[in-house]
Design an enzyme around this catalytic site. Structure first.
Site, PDB file in Angstrom:
ATOM      1  N   LEU A  28      34.298 146.615  50.562  1.00  0.00           N
ATOM      2  CA  LEU A  28      32.389 146.575  50.918  1.00  0.00           C
ATOM      3  C   LEU A  28      31.868 145.403  50.489  1.00  0.00           C
ATOM      4  O   LEU A  28      31.202 144.570  51.103  1.00  0.00           O
ATOM      5  CB  LEU A  28      31.837 147.961  51.492  1.00  0.00           C
ATOM      6  CG  LEU A  28      33.029 149.116  52.272  1.00  0.00           C
ATOM      7  CD1 LEU A  28      31.869 150.487  51.535  1.00  0.00           C
ATOM      8  CD2 LEU A  28      33.301 148.607  53.346  1.00  0.00           C
ATOM      9  N   ASP A  66      30.897 146.015  33.879  1.00  0.00           N
ATOM     10  CA  ASP A  66      30.942 148.023  34.174  1.00  0.00           C
ATOM     11  C   ASP A  66      29.621 147.546  34.749  1.00  0.00           C
ATOM     12  O   ASP A  66      28.217 147.856  33.693  1.00  0.00           O
ATOM     13  CB  ASP A  66      31.019 148.348  32.847  1.00  0.00           C
ATOM     14  CG  ASP A  66      31.213 150.063  33.152  1.00  0.00           C
ATOM     15  OD1 ASP A  66      30.912 150.466  34.017  1.00  0.00           O
ATOM     16  OD2 ASP A  66      31.267 150.383  31.770  1.00  0.00           O
ATOM     17  N   VAL A  67      29.546 148.851  35.999  1.00  0.00           N
ATOM     18  CA  VAL A  67      28.120 148.651  36.318  1.00  0.00           C
ATOM     19  C   VAL A  67      27.957 149.867  35.881  1.00  0.00           C
ATOM     20  O   VAL A  67      25.809 149.602  36.147  1.00  0.00           O
ATOM     21  CB  VAL A  67      28.533 149.512  37.944  1.00  0.00           C
ATOM     22  CG1 VAL A  67      28.995 147.944  38.856  1.00  0.00           C
ATOM     23  CG2 VAL A  67      29.107 150.633  38.088  1.00  0.00           C
ATOM     24  N   CYS A  93      27.689 148.588  46.012  1.00  0.00           N
ATOM     25  CA  CYS A  93      29.305 148.805  46.644  1.00  0.00           C
ATOM     26  C   CYS A  93      30.181 149.758  45.273  1.00  0.00           C
ATOM     27  O   CYS A  93      30.678 149.949  46.203  1.00  0.00           O
ATOM     28  CB  CYS A  93      29.340 147.851  48.148  1.00  0.00           C
ATOM     29  SG  CYS A  93      28.594 147.615  48.797  1.00  0.00           S
ATOM     30  N   SER A 155      28.649 158.887  50.914  1.00  0.00           N
ATOM     31  CA  SER A 155      29.454 158.650  52.059  1.00  0.00           C
ATOM     32  C   SER A 155      29.432 160.184  53.098  1.00  0.00           C
ATOM     33  O   SER A 155      28.677 160.491  52.347  1.00  0.00           O
ATOM     34  CB  SER A 155      30.829 158.583  50.769  1.00  0.00           C
ATOM     35  OG  SER A 155      32.035 159.841  51.516  1.00  0.00           O
ATOM     36  N   TYR A 168      33.927 163.269  43.617  1.00  0.00           N
ATOM     37  CA  TYR A 168      33.750 162.322  45.041  1.00  0.00           C
ATOM     38  C   TYR A 168      31.959 162.396  45.669  1.00  0.00           C
ATOM     39  O   TYR A 168      31.323 161.613  45.847  1.00  0.00           O
ATOM     40  CB  TYR A 168      34.450 161.785  45.611  1.00  0.00           C
ATOM     41  CG  TYR A 168      34.363 160.224  46.580  1.00  0.00           C
ATOM     42  CD1 TYR A 168      34.064 159.281  45.893  1.00  0.00           C
ATOM     43  CD2 TYR A 168      34.170 161.179  48.050  1.00  0.00           C
ATOM     44  CE1 TYR A 168      33.736 158.854  46.568  1.00  0.00           C
ATOM     45  CE2 TYR A 168      33.881 159.688  48.706  1.00  0.00           C
ATOM     46  CZ  TYR A 168      33.790 158.628  48.059  1.00  0.00           C
ATOM     47  OH  TYR A 168      33.492 157.136  49.099  1.00  0.00           O
ATOM     48  N   PHE A 201      37.317 154.355  56.122  1.00  0.00           N
ATOM     49  CA  PHE A 201      37.499 152.892  55.946  1.00  0.00           C
ATOM     50  C   PHE A 201      38.542 152.030  55.682  1.00  0.00           C
ATOM     51  O   PHE A 201      38.762 152.710  54.392  1.00  0.00           O
ATOM     52  CB  PHE A 201      35.522 151.735  55.432  1.00  0.00           C
ATOM     53  CG  PHE A 201      34.775 152.373  56.673  1.00  0.00           C
ATOM     54  CD1 PHE A 201      34.705 149.783  56.639  1.00  0.00           C
ATOM     55  CD2 PHE A 201      33.992 152.416  56.698  1.00  0.00           C
ATOM     56  CE1 PHE A 201      33.234 150.659  57.874  1.00  0.00           C
ATOM     57  CE2 PHE A 201      32.777 152.967  57.514  1.00  0.00           C
ATOM     58  CZ  PHE A 201      32.534 151.241  57.707  1.00  0.00           C
TER      59      PHE A 201
END
Length: 263
Positions: A28, A66-67, A93, A155, A168, A201
Site C-alpha cells: 500500500l 524503524d517507524v 502505511c 483495517s 492485529y 488486499f
C-alpha cells in the site's frame, strides 16, 4: 539509505506539495508513493526495506528507519522540512500482521509478540503523526486554512477480527479510535485526520504470512468485486481524501463490503 534525484536545495523554487509515506517499501505504501509522485509531490519514503525503489525516482528520498523510533521520526521529518518545507500530506502505511493464537500447545502467546505488533502498527503510526503535525502546524495554509492531511491505515480487522488476530485487531482498532480525537484536536491548526480500513488486499504482508493463515485470508472475498483489493485502489482513496476537504475524523472501510468470518 537515502536516494534522491535532481532535488534542489532552494525551497523558493519548489512549488509542489510534499508528502511523507511510511511503509513505503512495498504494498500500500509503495503504491501511495507512486501516485503522489505522479501527481507532482516531493516524497520522503520510509521503511525498513526500500530495495523495491532500486535507484530511486525523481523527487523521491528514501529513508530506512524503524517507524517506532522517536529519534528517526524527528530526524526524517526535520530533514524533509529543510529540503522541501513542511509536509502537506502524511500517509502511515507501515504495519505487520503476525497472526497467532493467544493460547498455544506450548503456552500463551509471548508478550513480546503482542507488543511488537502494537509497537509498529499503533505506536509507529502515532510517532510519525505527532512529529508531522508539529511541522504542518507551522506550514502554509490554503484558501480553507488547511495546512496538512494525515491518512492512517486501520483495517476491517479493527471491527470484525478473526480468531488469531487479537494483536492485529487491537493495533488497528487503536488507529481507528484515535482518528476522531486527533481530528478534533488538530483541526484548529488546519490539519485533517482520516483513517482507511482496507479489507483484504494483495500485498506482500498477506502473501508473506504462514501458509495456513495466508490461505485463509487469501480465500476471503467481498460481495463485489470478487477479488482481493489492489494497492493502487488504496492509493486512489488516499488522493481522494487529500482532495476532499470535508473528509475529516472518519474511518473509511475500503473493502468491497466484506465482513470477516470468525475463523
Amino acid at each position: 539509505m537515502r536516494q534522491s534525484s535532481n532535488i534542489s536545495d532552494e525551497k523558493a523554487q519548489q512549488s509542489s506539495v510534499s508528502a511523507v509515506v511510511t511503509g513505503a517499501g512495498s504494498g500500500l505504501g509503495y503504491a501511495c508513493c507512486q501516485s503522489l509522485l505522479a501527481r507532482g509531490y516531493r516524497v520522503t519514503a520510509v521503511d525498513l526495506n526500500l530495495d523495491a525503489w532500486g535507484d530511486g525516482a525523481e523527487n523521491l528520498v528514501c529513508e530506512a528507519a524503524d517507524v517506532a523510533s522517536a529519534a528517526d521520526a524527528e530526524r526524517i521529518l526535520q530533514e524533509h522540512a529543510e529540503r522541501w518545507g513542511a509536509p502537506g500530506v502524511l500517509v502511515n502505511c507501515a504495519g505487520v500482521a503476525a497472526p497467532g493464537a493467544t493460547l498455544r500447545p506450548d503456552g500463551p502467546m509471548a508478550l513480546d509478540e503482542f507488543r511488537r505488533v502494537l509497537e509498529i502498527n499503533t505506536v509507529g503510526t502515532f510517532n510519525y503523526l505527532r512529529v508531522a503535525a508539529r511541522h504542518m502546524q507551522g506550514g502554509p495554509a490554503d484558501a480553507d486554512g488547511q495546512r496538512g492531511v494525515i491518512v492512517n491505515t486501520s483495517s476491517v480487522a479493527a471491527f470484525d477480527g478473526m480468531v488469531g488476530q487479537a494483536a492485529y485487531s487491537a493495533s488497528k482498532g487503536a488507529v481507528a479510535a484515535m482518528t476522531l480525537p486527533l481530528a478534533r484536536e488538530l483541526g484548529k491548526y488546519g490539519i485533517r485526520v482520516v483513517a482507511i480500513a482496507p479489507g483484504v488486499f494483495s500485498t506482500p504482508m498477506v502473501h508473506g504470512m504462514k501458509e495456513k493463515a495466508r490461505d485463509i485470508v487469501s480465500a476471503l472475498r467481498p460481495p463485489f468485486p470478487d477479488r482481493l483489493g489492489h494497492p493502487d485502489e488504496f492509493a486512489a482513496m488516499v488522493l481522494s481524501i487529500v482532495d476532499q476537504h470535508l473528509l475529516n475524523g472518519v474511518v473509511i472501510r475500503l473493502d468491497g463490503g466484506i465482513r470477516l468470518p470468525p475463523r
